[in-house]
Structure formats: C-alpha cells, structure tokens
Enzyme design. Structure first.
Site, PDB file in Angstrom:
ATOM      1  N   GLY A 186       1.211  -1.065   0.059  1.00 48.93           N
ATOM      2  CA  GLY A 186      -0.302   0.007   0.283  1.00 48.93           C
ATOM      3  C   GLY A 186       1.030   1.648  -0.002  1.00 48.93           C
ATOM      4  O   GLY A 186       0.476   2.226  -0.394  1.00 48.93           O
ATOM      5  N   SER A 221      -4.404   6.096   6.240  1.00 46.51           N
ATOM      6  CA  SER A 221      -3.469   7.846   6.279  1.00 46.51           C
ATOM      7  C   SER A 221      -2.461   7.459   5.247  1.00 46.51           C
ATOM      8  O   SER A 221      -2.086   9.116   5.012  1.00 46.51           O
ATOM      9  CB  SER A 221      -3.270   7.584   8.070  1.00 46.51           C
ATOM     10  OG  SER A 221      -1.939   7.375   7.610  1.00 46.51           O
ATOM     11  N   ASP A 259      -1.941  -1.724  13.113  1.00 47.50           N
ATOM     12  CA  ASP A 259      -1.543  -1.986  12.633  1.00 47.50           C
ATOM     13  C   ASP A 259      -1.422  -3.078  13.644  1.00 47.50           C
ATOM     14  O   ASP A 259      -0.736  -4.473  13.350  1.00 47.50           O
ATOM     15  CB  ASP A 259      -0.559  -2.256  12.214  1.00 47.50           C
ATOM     16  CG  ASP A 259      -0.416  -1.081  10.449  1.00 47.50           C
ATOM     17  OD1 ASP A 259      -1.306  -1.710   9.505  1.00 47.50           O
ATOM     18  OD2 ASP A 259       0.357  -1.073  10.651  1.00 47.50           O
ATOM     19  N   LYS A 317       6.174  -9.453   3.355  1.00 52.44           N
ATOM     20  CA  LYS A 317       6.429  -8.106   3.149  1.00 52.44           C
ATOM     21  C   LYS A 317       6.790  -7.736   3.591  1.00 52.44           C
ATOM     22  O   LYS A 317       7.000  -6.320   3.013  1.00 52.44           O
ATOM     23  CB  LYS A 317       4.310  -8.681   3.444  1.00 52.44           C
ATOM     24  CG  LYS A 317       4.205  -7.515   2.797  1.00 52.44           C
ATOM     25  CD  LYS A 317       2.467  -7.028   2.767  1.00 52.44           C
ATOM     26  CE  LYS A 317       2.201  -6.269   2.248  1.00 52.44           C
ATOM     27  NZ  LYS A 317       2.187  -4.744   2.512  1.00 52.44           N
TER      28      LYS A 317
END
Length: 426
Positions: A96, A171, A314, A411
């Site tokens: 992202g 954000s 998160d 990731k």
C-alpha cells in the site's frame, strides 16, 4: 502450502532481540531521498517485499539506487524533484505504501506512468489521493473501477493549492501528498474531513520530512500547510527498528510472563506503534526504557482492556492474539479502516479466533474477545503478514497451533520466524 507449528513453552520467555528497520520509515525515507538533491544513505533499512517493490519502482523512474542487504544499507542519488523517466509500467505487489507514495511521486513528473498490483491491491482505496492529483494537474485513466488500480497517471507537475480530502480509510494517501507538496508550484494546504485515521503515521511522516529539511505546519489535527520552494536535503539517515514488528516479541513476554528486550528501540521512537507499550502497561506488564533499548516483563495474569486502537491499528491482530489469555474481555474499538488492508482484518481475526474456540463478537468497527480455553488449529493467514506473526504468539501458550503460509511475512519481515525461534532458544 507450507506450514509452521509453533512450539508451546512451559516457561517464561527471557530474551534480547534485534528487529529490522521500520517498513514505514524505510519507504518514506526512500521517497524523500529520491526527491532530495544529491546522494543519501539509509542505514538499517528494511529489506522486504514492500521495500524492494518501492526500490524497483524508483529504479524504473530513473533514480539511481544501490541495495546492500548484507549491510542493511540503501544508497540513492536524488534528482532534486525531477523524475527522469518519461514512461514507466510500475508494479507494486501488495504494498500500500508503494502504491500510494509512487502514485504521488509520478505526479511531479512529465510523462505517462502505469501502476498496478496484485488482485487484492486492486481492491484497496486510492480515489481521494488521485482526485487531489487530478485537481493538481494530472490526468488519471482507470482501466477498471474508478479510484482503484490499475490506472495510468499522465502528469505535468503538481500545481499545489488548497485541497479537501477524506482520510477515513487510510492515512497513507495524505502522507503521500504531504511528501510531494514541497515540490508543488504554489503553497499547498490539505484539510481533512472528519476523523483522520492513524494520525500517528501522519506525525511520523511530518517528523521524517523535518529530518530531511522540510517543515509542515499543522493546525489542529485536520489541516496541514506546506510552503512551496522547500527542498529536501540529502541525508545519512538511520532507520529505527520497526515498532510494529517489535510488538510480537513484546507480546511474547506479556503472554508468557517473561522478559523481552528489544535493542535500539526506545519510547522516544517517532513511530506511533511504540504506543503498544502503553497498552501492555495497562494490561499489567512492566516497561523498562533506556536510551538504547526497551524491555517488557509480563505479569502472572494479563488484564482485560477496552481500547480505541485507531492510531495503532496495525497492532489489532497482536492484541487479539493474546486476548484469550486475559482475565476479562478485551474490546478493540474504532478500527473499521482495517477492513481495507491486506485482508479484511476484523473478519480474519474473528474467523481465526473462532476456529480456536474463542468467543468473539464482531461489529463494523470493533470486536470484543472473551477470555477462555483455546482448541489447537491451523491458522489461515489470508496472505497477511500480520496474521501470521500475531498468531505465532498465541502458539507459545497452546500446543498444536499451526501457521499456514508463514512465507507471507516476507512482505515486511522476511526472517520473522527465524528470529522468533531464536528468541525461544535463549
């Protein structure tokens, strides 16, 4: 599909660990260093799928970049706001930050830039940021649904000006716009409608911009002003250890009643997820902070908590993974936006906790987890690194917890399980 079974412990953890550099800081530093004039060096940079997609995109855009994973070092030659490549086909995987930051970056260029990602990335929202870029002079051509990948950005520089945008899903879009704004043709003001999710990440962005020589004037929580003509200065910058990824090691101490020290990470971190320490403290943990480490010691019994996790979303999976071991229910509030992450994280957490026999209530923006016994099971990870890392901690207390697709941690933390098992061996 590969699996890993987590060995349950019959003793408290007692370990000192080192965590790789922050993904969020690495990718922000890559962007501003690419915009700076001259050579920057990033020390303790993260080498993972996300950061490597980002580096590859910069390379395709004509930014010279040298990766040295053995030294955890990245060198790049910033071009002073210039985007040398006039055409590029850019692939962002499931990153992202790469998707949003690179989309904003190419708006400063003069050319044609196509962006795409894996199928899940095509479902993640991009629209508000792209609307700002279009108002600022770019043209965006969507191949499928408007506001989503894949699309092509036709750019001729970013005009700047006054913009209003929503930030109720991520954000990252605002962070991306803030970082390119110094190179706009005029002063820029961003006003956010409603409640800004993950405000701590915006504060991190502004602090990193300041480290590279650019000031953001913030008025309240919802308005940000950037004077045009400011320029990032090339830096020799050391990336902090990743506070989000440290959360799993601190959680291991919390859930086993043990002690874990994370080197080179302190409460003074610019990362919002360092606030995980406050959560653990409220649950009964003891926190010891020095100028070069933070140490968590877990209690005999974790306490339940009712908490708004909007700013540290998160870490929802980390808290959910240890919640069944608390003395009373745990309620996690104000996190609807995590449904738009690598997977629908609320749904995924609820599904896997129920698979373990845990009673959990699901709401649109929150979940409530009851304490109770756990039945061993195989945990689906949904290609989400944080599902794998969080539920590994659950396995320290219950024999027979198996993590499916452990490689998904590549990731943001490729050697997570290596370091996790090393912690257990100390």
């Amino acid at each position: 599909m590969d699996t890993i079974e987590i060995p349950a412990l019959n003793r408290p953890v007692d370990a000192t660990v080192e965590i790789p550099g922050s993904k969020s800081l690495t990718n922000r530093a890559l962007l501003v260093a690419a915009l700076a004039q001259g050579d920057s060096i990033l020390e303790n940079a993260l080498f993972s799928e996300d950061s490597e997609y980002f580096a590859k995109c910069l390379e395709q855009l004509g930014i010279p970049i040298t990766l040295n994973p053995h030294l955890a070092q990245i060198q790049l030659a910033g071009r002073g706001g210039e985007i040398p490549a006039k055409q590029a086909d850019l692939f962002v995987g499931l990153s992202g930050t790469t998707a949003r930051f690179i989309s904003a970056l190419v708006a400063l260029g003069n050319g044609e830039y196509r962006l795409d990602g894996v199928p899940r990335m095509r479902e993640r929202p991009m629209g508000d940021m792209l609307t700002v870029l279009e108002t600022g002079g770019a043209t965006v051509n969507f191949e499928g649904n408007s506001g989503f990948m894949p699309y092509t950005v036709y750019s001729q520089g970013f005009a700047g000006g006054n913009f209003c945008l929503k930030a109720n899903q991520t954000s990252q879009q605002l962070s991306a716009l803030l970082m390119i704004a110094p190179y706009a043709q005029q002063d820029t003001i961003f006003e956010v409608e409603g409640t800004l999710v993950s405000l701590s990440y915006i504060k991190m962005t502004c602090r990193l911009m300041a480290d590279f020589g650019v000031e953001v004037i913030q008025i309240g929580d919802n308005q940000f002003q950037i004077k045009a003509g400011q320029r990032y200065q090339a830096q020799h910058y050391t990336v902090e250890p990743d506070a989000s990824n440290a959360s799993y090691f601190f959680a291991a101490a919390a859930v086993t009643g043990g002690r874990v020290r994370v080197k080179h990470l302190t409460k003074q971190s610019c990362q919002g997820d360092i606030l995980w320490l406050n959560v653990l403290e409220q649950m009964g943990c003891q926190i010891k902070d020095s100028d070069d480490y933070t140490e968590v010691t877990g209690p005999k019994q974790l306490q339940g908590i009712d908490i708004d996790m909007n700013d540290i979303s998160d870490l929802v999976q980390t808290l959910a993974a240890i919640a069944p071991f608390a003395s009373s229910p745990i309620t996690i509030r104000n996190v609807e936006h995590i449904r738009y992450k690598e997977t629908d994280r609320i749904k995924a957490v609820v599904t896997e906790l129920r698979r373990l026999g845990v009673q959990v209530e699901e709401f649109p923006d929150r979940l409530k987890i009851e304490p109770g016994p756990i039945t061993p099971a195989e945990i689906e990870t949904y290609h989400d690194h944080r599902m794998a890392m969080a539920f590994a901690v659950t396995g320290l207390k219950v024999p027979g917890i198996v993590i499916k697709d452990p490689g998904c941690t590549a990731k943001t933390f490729p050697d997570y399980f290596t370091r996790f098992f090393q912690m257990l061996e100390q």
